[in-house]
Design a protein around this motif. Structure first.
Motif, PDB file in Angstrom:
ATOM      1  N   TYR A  88       0.818  -1.212   0.000  1.00  0.00           N
ATOM      2  CA  TYR A  88       0.000   0.000   0.000  1.00  0.00           C
ATOM      3  C   TYR A  88       0.854   1.265   0.000  1.00  0.00           C
ATOM      4  CZ  TYR A  88      -3.834  -3.153   1.279  1.00  0.00           C
ATOM      5  OH  TYR A  88      -4.745  -4.152   1.296  1.00  0.00           O
ATOM      6  N   SER A  97       2.339   1.743  -3.369  1.00  0.00           N
ATOM      7  CA  SER A  97       1.279   2.142  -4.302  1.00  0.00           C
ATOM      8  C   SER A  97       0.954   3.624  -4.158  1.00  0.00           C
ATOM      9  CB  SER A  97       0.009   1.329  -4.042  1.00  0.00           C
ATOM     10  OG  SER A  97       0.236  -0.033  -4.232  1.00  0.00           O
ATOM     11  N   LYS A 122       3.824   5.764  -5.576  1.00  0.00           N
ATOM     12  CA  LYS A 122       3.830   5.731  -7.040  1.00  0.00           C
ATOM     13  C   LYS A 122       2.683   6.582  -7.595  1.00  0.00           C
ATOM     14  CE  LYS A 122       5.524   4.527 -10.913  1.00  0.00           C
ATOM     15  NZ  LYS A 122       6.776   5.151 -11.357  1.00  0.00           N
ATOM     16  N   LYS A 178       0.678  -2.831 -12.115  1.00  0.00           N
ATOM     17  CA  LYS A 178       0.655  -3.957 -11.178  1.00  0.00           C
ATOM     18  C   LYS A 178       1.889  -3.858 -10.290  1.00  0.00           C
ATOM     19  CE  LYS A 178      -1.857  -6.843 -14.365  1.00  0.00           C
ATOM     20  NZ  LYS A 178      -1.916  -8.082 -15.093  1.00  0.00           N
ATOM     21  N   LEU A 179       1.674  -3.759  -8.978  1.00  0.00           N
ATOM     22  CA  LEU A 179       2.778  -3.593  -8.043  1.00  0.00           C
ATOM     23  C   LEU A 179       3.117  -4.860  -7.274  1.00  0.00           C
ATOM     24  CD1 LEU A 179       1.941  -0.041  -6.734  1.00  0.00           C
ATOM     25  CD2 LEU A 179       3.758  -0.698  -8.279  1.00  0.00           C
TER      26      LEU A 179
END
Length: 62
Positions: free
Chosen positions: A24, A27, A30, A50-51
């Motif tokens: 998280y 994310s 980013k 997609k992480l």
């Protein structure tokens, strides 16, 4: 038993629990970088990113 999200409550379960950790914080960082790029440079934002994830096996030895 399995969990979802690797939250702190699951760590308190007496037998431990296998769960999925999503990144998280990564994310959010980013997303902020992408927003700054859009504001500053007018760059297009990718439609999908997609992480990844990590399986966390918190089962305690018996």
């Amino acid at each position: 038993m399995t969990g979802f999200g690797d939250n702190q409550f699951l760590k308190a379960v007496s037998d431990g629990i296998t769960t999925v950790h999503f990144f998280y914080k990564t994310s959010g960082m980013k997303a902020a970088e992408m927003l700054i790029d859009v504001i500053r440079e007018g760059r297009q934002v990718p439609m999908q990113m997609k992480l990844g994830y990590q399986i966390i096996d918190q089962k305690r030895p018996q």
